[in-house]
Motif scaffolding. Structure first.
Motif, PDB file in Angstrom:
ATOM      1  N   LEU A 145      -5.694   1.722 -28.031  1.00 19.80           N
ATOM      2  CA  LEU A 145      -6.427   0.539 -28.401  1.00 19.80           C
ATOM      3  C   LEU A 145      -6.486  -0.581 -26.959  1.00 19.80           C
ATOM      4  N   GLY A 146      -7.904  -0.738 -26.804  1.00 21.26           N
ATOM      5  CA  GLY A 146      -8.110  -1.534 -25.732  1.00 21.26           C
ATOM      6  C   GLY A 146      -8.140  -2.784 -25.971  1.00 21.26           C
ATOM      7  N   GLY A 147      -8.017  -3.830 -24.915  1.00 26.26           N
ATOM      8  CA  GLY A 147      -8.196  -5.465 -25.389  1.00 26.26           C
ATOM      9  C   GLY A 147      -9.471  -5.768 -25.036  1.00 26.26           C
ATOM     10  N   ALA A 148      -9.783  -7.028 -25.451  1.00 23.30           N
ATOM     11  CA  ALA A 148     -10.952  -7.603 -25.205  1.00 23.30           C
ATOM     12  C   ALA A 148     -11.186  -7.951 -23.823  1.00 23.30           C
ATOM     13  N   ARG A 149     -12.506  -8.261 -23.586  1.00 22.16           N
ATOM     14  CA  ARG A 149     -12.860  -9.035 -22.080  1.00 22.16           C
ATOM     15  C   ARG A 149     -12.486  -7.813 -21.192  1.00 22.16           C
ATOM     16  N   TRP A 150     -13.191  -6.524 -21.105  1.00 26.93           N
ATOM     17  CA  TRP A 150     -12.984  -5.690 -20.275  1.00 26.93           C
ATOM     18  C   TRP A 150     -11.586  -5.051 -20.343  1.00 26.93           C
ATOM     19  N   ASN A 151     -11.182  -4.706 -21.430  1.00 23.80           N
ATOM     20  CA  ASN A 151      -9.835  -4.169 -21.737  1.00 23.80           C
ATOM     21  C   ASN A 151      -8.646  -5.191 -20.912  1.00 23.80           C
ATOM     22  N   SER A 152      -8.864  -6.445 -21.086  1.00 21.17           N
ATOM     23  CA  SER A 152      -7.914  -7.269 -20.301  1.00 21.17           C
ATOM     24  C   SER A 152      -7.100  -8.288 -21.161  1.00 21.17           C
ATOM     25  N   ASP A 153      -7.707  -8.712 -22.180  1.00 23.49           N
ATOM     26  CA  ASP A 153      -7.067  -9.545 -23.070  1.00 23.49           C
ATOM     27  C   ASP A 153      -6.226  -8.917 -24.278  1.00 23.49           C
ATOM     28  N   PHE A 154      -5.214  -9.232 -24.591  1.00 26.39           N
ATOM     29  CA  PHE A 154      -4.393  -8.583 -25.630  1.00 26.39           C
ATOM     30  C   PHE A 154      -3.803  -9.630 -26.681  1.00 26.39           C
ATOM     31  N   TYR A 155      -3.922 -10.856 -26.367  1.00 26.24           N
ATOM     32  CA  TYR A 155      -3.520 -12.204 -27.337  1.00 26.24           C
ATOM     33  C   TYR A 155      -3.899 -11.980 -28.632  1.00 26.24           C
ATOM     34  N   MET A 156      -4.996 -11.441 -28.934  1.00 25.94           N
ATOM     35  CA  MET A 156      -5.582 -11.352 -30.373  1.00 25.94           C
ATOM     36  C   MET A 156      -4.823 -10.427 -31.255  1.00 25.94           C
ATOM     37  N   PHE A 157      -3.881  -9.394 -30.510  1.00 23.39           N
ATOM     38  CA  PHE A 157      -3.200  -8.642 -31.384  1.00 23.39           C
ATOM     39  C   PHE A 157      -1.628  -9.125 -31.794  1.00 23.39           C
ATOM     40  N   SER A 158      -1.543  -9.044 -33.118  1.00 23.55           N
ATOM     41  CA  SER A 158      -0.231  -9.504 -33.652  1.00 23.55           C
ATOM     42  C   SER A 158       0.574  -8.640 -34.478  1.00 23.55           C
ATOM     43  N   ASP A 159       0.059  -7.321 -34.622  1.00 21.24           N
ATOM     44  CA  ASP A 159       0.447  -6.409 -35.398  1.00 21.24           C
ATOM     45  C   ASP A 159       0.477  -4.943 -34.488  1.00 21.24           C
ATOM     46  N   TRP A 160       1.715  -4.500 -34.089  1.00 21.90           N
ATOM     47  CA  TRP A 160       1.593  -3.108 -33.554  1.00 21.90           C
ATOM     48  C   TRP A 160       2.666  -2.295 -34.346  1.00 21.90           C
ATOM     49  N   THR A 161       3.057  -2.354 -35.400  1.00 21.63           N
ATOM     50  CA  THR A 161       3.802  -1.617 -36.201  1.00 21.63           C
ATOM     51  C   THR A 161       2.891  -0.961 -37.158  1.00 21.63           C
ATOM     52  N   PHE A 162       1.760  -1.140 -37.480  1.00 18.91           N
ATOM     53  CA  PHE A 162       1.082  -0.496 -38.646  1.00 18.91           C
ATOM     54  C   PHE A 162       1.040   0.955 -38.229  1.00 18.91           C
ATOM     55  N   ASP A 163       1.277   1.533 -37.158  1.00 18.75           N
ATOM     56  CA  ASP A 163       1.225   2.887 -37.127  1.00 18.75           C
ATOM     57  C   ASP A 163       2.268   3.292 -36.021  1.00 18.75           C
ATOM     58  N   ASP A 164       2.796   4.574 -36.164  1.00 16.41           N
ATOM     59  CA  ASP A 164       4.056   4.830 -35.384  1.00 16.41           C
ATOM     60  C   ASP A 164       3.535   5.728 -34.109  1.00 16.41           C
ATOM     61  N   ASN A 165       2.473   5.713 -33.950  1.00 14.37           N
ATOM     62  CA  ASN A 165       1.962   6.483 -32.613  1.00 14.37           C
ATOM     63  C   ASN A 165       0.684   5.970 -31.893  1.00 14.37           C
ATOM     64  N   ILE A 166       0.552   4.861 -31.692  1.00 14.93           N
ATOM     65  CA  ILE A 166      -0.439   3.897 -30.997  1.00 14.93           C
ATOM     66  C   ILE A 166       0.335   3.106 -29.642  1.00 14.93           C
ATOM     67  N   MET A 167      -0.848   2.999 -28.779  1.00 10.83           N
ATOM     68  CA  MET A 167      -0.574   2.664 -27.429  1.00 10.83           C
ATOM     69  C   MET A 167      -1.700   1.788 -27.154  1.00 10.83           C
ATOM     70  N   TYR A 168      -1.567   0.857 -25.881  1.00  7.27           N
ATOM     71  CA  TYR A 168      -2.599  -0.045 -25.574  1.00  7.27           C
ATOM     72  C   TYR A 168      -3.186   0.371 -24.073  1.00  7.27           C
ATOM     73  N   THR A 169      -4.335   0.118 -23.856  1.00  8.49           N
ATOM     74  CA  THR A 169      -4.829   0.370 -22.609  1.00  8.49           C
ATOM     75  C   THR A 169      -5.721  -0.722 -22.065  1.00  8.49           C
ATOM     76  N   CYS A 170      -5.455  -0.990 -20.749  1.00  4.06           N
ATOM     77  CA  CYS A 170      -6.029  -1.783 -19.998  1.00  4.06           C
ATOM     78  C   CYS A 170      -6.946  -1.359 -18.832  1.00  4.06           C
ATOM     79  N   HIS A 171      -7.563  -2.357 -18.076  1.00  2.00           N
ATOM     80  CA  HIS A 171      -8.617  -1.949 -16.933  1.00  2.00           C
ATOM     81  C   HIS A 171      -8.306  -3.029 -15.908  1.00  2.00           C
ATOM     82  N   ARG A 172      -8.588  -2.500 -14.665  1.00  2.00           N
ATOM     83  CA  ARG A 172      -8.402  -3.516 -13.463  1.00  2.00           C
ATOM     84  C   ARG A 172      -9.062  -2.911 -12.121  1.00  2.00           C
ATOM     85  N   TYR A 173     -10.205  -3.890 -11.928  1.00  2.00           N
ATOM     86  CA  TYR A 173     -10.825  -3.536 -10.625  1.00  2.00           C
ATOM     87  C   TYR A 173     -10.886  -4.174  -9.478  1.00  2.00           C
TER      88      TYR A 173
END
Length: 409
Positions: free
Chosen positions: A252-280
């Protein structure tokens, strides 16, 4: 007889234990902030992105204003007609990425490839020379095979989603993240992911499914309202995937070029998820990615740098050290493009800038402008096919300093 019975019973128990192998023994799995391989060892992702192959981007062709897939396709059709455009795209797909490229990536010490793709490859929409019988699965299956033969993992990244998820050229859309507001697009989005998961549910080469690349750019006044729609959309897509595939990691990528994650509040709805970011850009320090590290620590789930690059070799080498210390795996962007700032540089065809690039920048807003701007068709076609030829692995130039800066050989 007793010995024979014991041997038969032992064999049956062995077969039973193999057939009952759990997903943890067959697929990469999330375990706290780490990824664990089927052999029980931690996987620290290091690799590259096959950008531009199944999701063309203008700058990788040396273009500026003509920067999204549909714009590039339209430009070629205007210049040399739809029939030749279809021929070009077929040749492009056949040559831009081949087994030789995947072999080379593995030889440099990578362990993972991220494969960006356009959702249209799995519909009957007009895309890259085809309007039906799209070849998305055929192309993807080839990469799966090549990765398997090289011991590489593969991340499938829907870089261009139905309706557009970003609102900029990278999503091949129309300037707004319509996916966030369109029920039709969201249903198609989920349907394609379910179809993909059904096909690959038993394929351990695939590390996971990255649902949507760089959703929701920051340009829009209602971006906060759009951001709040992201997690519900992800949950909907995850549910569709889990109906047929409970094995693979979902990214799961964050908003604004995979940079913002504050809108996520539930990371327990699945037991095999992870997050992804970008940086240039920015400083090559841990402080520069503190938000990513903090979110990773808060969720207790892996964080992965899906895209990084387009900087100096020194900056990249320093950032690799930072990411390793922070336990954030990475795939550099991109593997191949015109010139350099990649693993394999494509040489510009002679007259490319004066013919193709110039035409791409020429105003073509009316039929009269089309007629007046149309270039010499024979030369234009020759240049397009020379670009394809130059993109072949055998014709590309390894960027050795860049590869070392990636933390590879």
């Amino acid at each position: 007889m007793k010995r024979l019975f014991i041997l038969i019973l032992t064999a049956l128990l062995t077969v039973g234990s193999v057939s009952a192998a759990t997903p943890e023994q067959q697929f990469v799995r999330v375990s706290g902030p780490n990824l664990i391989q089927p052999n029980g060892q931690k996987l620290y992702i290091q690799g590259t992105n096959l950008g531009n192959w199944l999701n063309p981007e203008g700058y990788m062709f040396g273009l500026s204003r003509t920067n999204s897939p549909w714009m590039i396709d339209l430009m070629i059709k205007e210049a040399v007609g739809p029939d030749f455009a279809a021929e070009f795209w077929q040749a492009f797909k056949d040559n831009y990425i081949t087994r030789a490229d995947i072999n080379y990536i593995a030889q440099q010490g990578a362990n993972t490839i991220r494969l960006p793709f356009n959702y249209k490859l799995f519909t009957d929409e007009d895309y890259m020379g085809l309007t039906k019988d799209q070849d998305g699965f055929a192309r993807m299956d080839s990469v799966v095979t090549w990765c398997r033969d090289n011991g590489l993992y593969l991340i499938l990244d829907m870089h261009d989603c139905p309706g557009g998820q970003t609102g900029d050229n990278i999503d091949d859309g129309h300037g707004y993240p319509w996916l966030m507001e369109s029920e039709t697009s969201q249903q198609l989005f989920c349907n394609i992911w379910r179809k993909m998961a059904l096909r690959y549910k038993d394929e351990p080469v695939i590390l996971g499914y990255e649902l949507a690349n760089e959703p929701i750019a920051h340009y829009f006044e209602n971006k906060e309202a759009l951001n709040q729609k992201l997690e519900p959309l992800y949950k909907r897509a995850v549910k569709a995937i889990r109906e047929v595939d409970k094995n693979h990691v979902i990214l799961l990528g964050g908003a604004r070029w995979n940079s913002d994650f504050y809108m996520f509040s539930d990371w327990t709805f699945d037991d095999n998820i992870m997050y992804t970011c970008h940086r240039y850009g920015g400083e090559a320090t841990a402080e520069a990615i503190k938000d990513y590290i903090d979110f990773r620590d808060k969720t207790g789930l892996p964080m992965y740098m899906g895209e990084i690059g387009h900087n100096t070799d020194e900056w990249q080498a320093q950032f690799v050290k930072v990411m390793k210390q922070a336990n954030i795996g990475y795939t550099f962007w991109p593997y191949k493009k015109l010139d350099n700032s990649c693993m394999m540089g494509i040489q510009r065809p002679e007259q490319w800038d004066s013919i193709v690039v110039k035409y791409s920048e020429t105003p073509r807003g009316t039929y009269q402008e089309w007629r007046e701007a149309r270039p010499d068709q024979t030369l234009f076609r020759q240049l397009l096919m020379q670009y394809v030829e130059n993109s072949r692995f055998e014709r590309c130039r390894p960027q050795e300093n860049y590869i070392r800066s990636m933390g590879l050989k």
